[in-house]
Design an enzyme around this catalytic site. Sequence first.
Site, PDB file in Angstrom:
ATOM      1  N   SER A 150     -68.239  -6.337 -33.263  1.00 57.52           N
ATOM      2  CA  SER A 150     -69.482  -5.887 -33.885  1.00 57.52           C
ATOM      3  C   SER A 150     -69.250  -5.050 -35.140  1.00 57.52           C
ATOM      4  O   SER A 150     -70.093  -5.036 -36.042  1.00 57.52           O
ATOM      5  CB  SER A 150     -70.324  -5.102 -32.880  1.00 57.52           C
ATOM      6  OG  SER A 150     -69.562  -4.068 -32.296  1.00 57.52           O
ATOM      7  N   HIS A 201     -69.639   0.845 -35.084  1.00 58.70           N
ATOM      8  CA  HIS A 201     -70.688   0.233 -35.899  1.00 58.70           C
ATOM      9  C   HIS A 201     -70.817   0.930 -37.249  1.00 58.70           C
ATOM     10  O   HIS A 201     -70.973   0.272 -38.287  1.00 58.70           O
ATOM     11  CB  HIS A 201     -72.020   0.294 -35.153  1.00 58.70           C
ATOM     12  CG  HIS A 201     -72.025  -0.535 -33.904  1.00 58.70           C
ATOM     13  ND1 HIS A 201     -73.047  -0.476 -32.976  1.00 58.70           N
ATOM     14  CD2 HIS A 201     -71.132  -1.432 -33.423  1.00 58.70           C
ATOM     15  CE1 HIS A 201     -72.786  -1.312 -31.978  1.00 58.70           C
ATOM     16  NE2 HIS A 201     -71.623  -1.892 -32.229  1.00 58.70           N
TER      17      HIS A 201
END
Length: 323
Positions: A150, A201
């Site tokens: 991610s 992230h």
Amino acid sequence: MDRGRGRMLPLLALHAASEYYRLPWKPPVTAGLLAANTLIYLRPAFLRNIIPPIDEVWFNAHLILKHRDLKRFFLSAFYHMGESHLVYNMMSLLWKGIQLETSMGSAEFASMVAALLGMSQGITLVLAKSLLLFFDYERPYYSEYAVGFSGVLFAMKVVLNSQSENYTDVHGILIVPTRYAAWAELILIQLFVPGVSFLGHLGGILAGILYLRLKGTYSGVDPLTLLFRGISSALRWPMRIVRNLFRSPTRRISGRGTSRRARSVSDRWRCQACTYDNSGLSSICEMCGSNRNDNGFSPRQLHRSHDLPLDELRRRRIERFGR
């Protein structure tokens, strides 16, 4: 760890196949990334000696810095906690990868993914260490364990949306300018999805911004793109050789030269004794038995063949060919 295999992976495979089927050009790097992440997650028996277990590759800032563990630094991005984690990330990769690779080309896209992987992991490591040094945040970030693609996907989202002037709906909750969608998604995921890596992230978003800045200040083709282009050319060279080796010889019938097989089929000769057209593979007339010599026909056989009455020639044709 409950992986719950077998429920969502077939849907991912079906969706990826349908997306690639409708594309006139199939992005190979995106397909390779999808396959690599899925194979690492499944860890089939014949690859278990090559693919380390997830316990050996968790991204942990403390262990990476203490042991200088590059395996954790690079490989942790390709591991996933469960099937839903994998499928969600791969669906996102499929959508972003197809668009970016189609517009950039495979070599530049591969170069970008490699750069974003290194930068996102590096920035996450720096952020974790900085929070420990300046705020004494050891347990929440410096000692946490994380895996997943991610971080790279957040970086790809920044690159993909960098030139957009539109607005986008983020998970049906917020409508924001598309170029800031990654920041909105960062906050919403942190609020509603427990256990995600905020630093991972955030590191991906910062890596995407840094990549765009560096790309904007650098003119020309970056060295990584040149490297991947060279690798691509080197891989295509033996494939061309193999393809030429197994190419059918009948395809070489053009211009002045023809293949041996083509000559043997097309070079027919007519027997002047019985006017039957024989195959070039035969030196004896299949109808009347006359020999074919260098000049075309044997005078002796020609004289003998004329001695055969018409009824005899017709009888031989019926015996040989049934007509």
